[in-house]
Design an enzyme around this catalytic site. Structure first.
Site, mmCIF file in Angstrom:
data_model
loop_
_atom_site.group_PDB
_atom_site.id
_atom_site.type_symbol
_atom_site.label_atom_id
_atom_site.label_comp_id
_atom_site.label_asym_id
_atom_site.label_seq_id
_atom_site.Cartn_x
_atom_site.Cartn_y
_atom_site.Cartn_z
ATOM 1 N N ARG A 248 -56.157 44.969 -18.782
ATOM 2 C CA ARG A 248 -55.287 45.322 -17.747
ATOM 3 C C ARG A 248 -53.877 45.169 -18.707
ATOM 4 O O ARG A 248 -53.835 44.597 -19.937
ATOM 5 C CB ARG A 248 -55.071 44.354 -16.922
ATOM 6 C CG ARG A 248 -55.278 43.010 -17.030
ATOM 7 C CD ARG A 248 -55.246 42.014 -15.905
ATOM 8 N NE ARG A 248 -55.042 40.797 -15.966
ATOM 9 C CZ ARG A 248 -54.840 39.791 -15.032
ATOM 10 N NH1 ARG A 248 -55.201 40.192 -13.925
ATOM 11 N NH2 ARG A 248 -54.543 38.782 -15.368
ATOM 12 N N ARG A 255 -44.693 34.558 -14.512
ATOM 13 C CA ARG A 255 -44.714 34.533 -13.013
ATOM 14 C C ARG A 255 -43.873 33.203 -12.665
ATOM 15 O O ARG A 255 -43.430 32.317 -13.350
ATOM 16 C CB ARG A 255 -46.077 34.240 -12.628
ATOM 17 C CG ARG A 255 -46.982 33.300 -13.357
ATOM 18 C CD ARG A 255 -48.507 33.519 -13.107
ATOM 19 N NE ARG A 255 -48.865 34.346 -14.203
ATOM 20 C CZ ARG A 255 -50.125 35.105 -13.869
ATOM 21 N NH1 ARG A 255 -50.731 34.918 -12.944
ATOM 22 N NH2 ARG A 255 -50.245 36.040 -14.745
ATOM 23 N N ASP A 358 -48.254 31.255 -8.409
ATOM 24 C CA ASP A 358 -48.685 31.636 -9.890
ATOM 25 C C ASP A 358 -49.237 32.938 -9.902
ATOM 26 O O ASP A 358 -49.503 33.643 -10.750
ATOM 27 C CB ASP A 358 -49.925 30.653 -10.149
ATOM 28 C CG ASP A 358 -51.049 30.577 -9.114
ATOM 29 O OD1 ASP A 358 -50.775 30.032 -7.908
ATOM 30 O OD2 ASP A 358 -52.179 31.150 -9.396
ATOM 31 N N ASP A 368 -52.459 39.855 -9.954
ATOM 32 C CA ASP A 368 -53.554 39.106 -9.741
ATOM 33 C C ASP A 368 -54.444 39.312 -8.575
ATOM 34 O O ASP A 368 -54.135 38.607 -7.504
ATOM 35 C CB ASP A 368 -53.329 37.711 -9.891
ATOM 36 C CG ASP A 368 -53.029 37.109 -11.603
ATOM 37 O OD1 ASP A 368 -53.235 38.174 -12.376
ATOM 38 O OD2 ASP A 368 -53.049 36.110 -11.738
#
Length: 648
Positions: A248, A255, A358, A368
């Site tokens: 990815r 973050r 996060d 995520d």
């Protein structure tokens, strides 16, 4: 009613306060300067390691050589302090199988089509090739980031890239955009805690598809390049499952949790270093950040929606107690980016499922993907996460939760934004906040955070309204639309259990002439029902048709205002550009997983990716028209509002 209760302001706590910046050093850029739009071979692609060249590394493995010489098992879980990353190589994958790639990702990174068939590409995305040569200790060594986070509202301590390892940064020679290429499921790192560093095929398929689907829907998101099966990796979750790796990429994987861990540890120097890095390397420099607003934030104000920029870094704007320095401008830009992304989520019915700090990007990217889902029936209390019993991360709560996370960021940046014009004073940098200055600093920080909250809300509402206007096929701004058209439509969808995204796509096919009388509108109402007819507690067909017909009458009036009697054809074209025919719903992904994992199919991955990359099409070239229509059709009743776990 839903739209009037989207945002809630959490309490602002006094931030632990931050310190001085480190010098940012760009990594050397290797590779060709060829700007061929067709793309380059992987070897020719320009690469860099600005992140690891600019920020402090784990003292246990200070250099790539230290990490390379260490036994792989020594690179496992432990506490890492005073650092933002650890040099760590992926674990090797035996007999990997490349299951799929995203042609759009290849193009956007700058890799030529066909490169995915080479052994170098396959080895790279499986974690079996790194760009560092042990013979001369040159090249770019992989790394995993250190961060912390608040999970379900509670401090969780050190988290970090527990199974994600970044390989290098690539630069597209044509667009000049730099991406950080990362493998998820690549093995243990110091941040794996009690986990195995692996990812299962099930969750990897989901992330591979949704990353590219969100991008195709114009929703800011991290991206997915390739999906690789690790056939000899058996991963224990709720059951034993096959392992996989997702290659990815994103312009940054930083973050809010990256700042959280530094604040929790009182690392003032590193907070300032990181904030400076974000402004100068993640964003386009200090002058790219928004100038102080000349008036209170408003969703209808041009100065709010399009603020001036190009403010010199050393300049402080405004008057006490709320004057803004460069760090306040950085905070505002991060908040604005996230406001836009949440507006897209709400407009397209995307529910992240785990919006911990996060999982909240400093660039405002969807990040995520665990138990995510798109809405089927419109249900604002829906959460796809079956562990979220309090509905903290439900669809309805997403705007307020992202703001809650942004307040945590404001706390981390508190000293920097609260210092105002004194932010570069040597005493503040070297010794911290003087006792007599602390009340003034805290007051300024709180004032700025509260003001940014109003700006976040204004940007969110403006962007959400803009997107919904397009989805409803309207071109002009009417202040009454928000309450009388948009909110009423959502209340109607919720009451009648109508499918959120199907409603808009089907609405685009309705012509003004179809809605001339109440009888016509009642007849047309059936277009929006599920295959089994009217659903929802206490509803019947007559009541449902009457309710929809009433709303269609109001919509018809607005359409005539914007398009006139003869504008249906153009409006339909515009609505198709805003309303996807295909979205990767949970039931589609579930079927895809079953067919790949248990049925041994491979072609279906390419077919679903083709649809995900072109969501607004009427049809695709997958070779299976029946499947295309089924995946875009009515969601089977037993498969609506599916939920899944965080386990992946």
């Amino acid at each position: 009613m839903l739209l009037r209760t989207l945002l809630h302001r959490p309490l602002i706590y006094k931030a632990r306060l931050a310190q001085m910046t480190a010098h940012v050093v760009n990594g050397a850029v290797n590779g060709s300067n060829n700007s061929d739009a067709a793309g380059l071979a992987l070897e020719e692609l320009p690469k860099s390691n600005v992140f690891t060249s600019s920020l402090p590394s784990d003292s246990e493995f200070k250099t790539p050589s230290d990490s390379y010489r260490a036994p792989r098992e020594d690179l496992g879980p432990r506490m890492v302090k005073g650092a933002l990353f650890t040099f760590v190589r992926p674990e090797e994958t035996s007999d990997p199988e490349l299951l799929g790639i995203s042609p759009a990702a290849l193009r956007d990174i700058g890799i030529r089509s066909g490169e995915e068939n080479t052994s170098d590409f396959k080895s790279l995305v499986a974690g079996n090739k790194i760009l560092w040569d042990p013979s001369n200790e040159k090249g770019i060594y992989p790394w995993a980031q250190c961060y912390g986070g608040y999970q379900f509202g509670s401090w969780a301590g050190q988290l970090g890239d527990g199974r994600a390892i970044s390989l290098f940064e690539s630069i597209n020679p044509r667009t000049k955009i730099r991406y950080e290429i990362q493998l998820k499921g690549a093995g243990k790192t110091p941040y794996s805690r009690f986990a195995d560093g692996k990812a299962v095929l099930r969750s990897s398929i989901r992330e591979f598809i949704v990353s590219e689907a969100l991008h195709a829907l114009r929703i800011p998101s991290t991206r997915a390049l390739a999906l690789t099966l690790a056939p000899n990796s058996r991963v224990r979750r709720e059951r034993i499952e096959p392992g996989a790796i997702v290659a990815r990429f994103a312009q940054s994987w930083l973050r809010i949790g990256t700042f959280d861990i530094l604040r929790a540890r009182g690392d003032r120097k590193l907070i300032r270093t990181l904030a400076t890095y974000v402004a100068e390397n993640v964003y386009q420099g200090w002058t790219s950040l928004p100038s102080m607003l000349p008036e209170p934030a408003s969703s209808t104000s041009s100065s709010t929606l399009h603020p001036s920029r190009n403010v010199p870094p050393e300049k402080t704007e405004g008057e006490s107690p709320g004057e803004e320095n460069r760090f306040a401008r950085l905070y505002r830009e991060i908040a604005r980016r996230n406001a836009v992304t949440v507006a897209y989520w709400q407009a397209y019915g995307f529910t992240n499922g785990v919006l911990n700090t996060d999982n909240t990007s400093l660039l405002g990217l969807s990040l995520d993907f665990g138990p995510f889902a798109f809405l089927d029936n419109f249900d604002p209390s829906y959460t796809p996460n079956h562990d979220d019993h309090a509905l903290r991360y439900s669809y309805r709560n997403q705007p307020s939760i992202i703001w809650w996370n942004l307040v945590r960021l404001g706390e981390s940046l508190g000293e920097l934004i609260g210092a105002g014009a004194t932010v570069d004073d040597e005493q503040l940098i070297d010794k911290g906040v003087a006792k007599e200055f602390a009340p003034e600093l805290v007051k300024r920080a709180e004032t700025i955070i509260e003001r940014v909250g109003e700006e976040y809300k204004a940007v969110f509402l403006a962007e959400y309204t803009r997107l919904m206007r397009k989805r409803f096929g309207l071109t002009s701004e009417n202040p009454k639309d928000f309450d009388e058209l948009f909110s009423d439509a959502l209340d109607m969808m919720e009451t009648l259990e109508l499918d959120f995204n199907h409603f808009f796509r089907r609405l685009g096919d309705v012509t003004v002439s179809d809605l001339g009388t109440d009888d016509q509108r009642k007849k047309m109402a059936g277009k929006f029902f599920h295959a089994e007819g009217v659903t929802g507690l206490g509803n019947n067909e007559e009541k449902a048709r009457t309710k929809i017909a009433s709303w269609l009458g109001k919509w018809r009036t607005r359409v005539l205002e914007d398009w006139g009697e003869d504008g249906d054809e153009k409006r339909e074209m515009e609505m198709k550009k805003a309303n996807p025919k295909f979205i990767p719903r949970s039931w589609v992904l579930d079927e895809l997983i079953q067919r790949v994992e248990h049925g041994g199919e491979r072609k279906v991955i390419e077919q679903v990716m083709e649809m995900a990359l072109n969501p607004f099409n009427d049809e695709w070239n997958t070779g299976d028209r029946q499947q295309e229509e089924r995946f875009c059709g009515d969601v089977p009743r037993q498969n609506r509002q599916m939920m899944c776990s965080c386990s992946s």
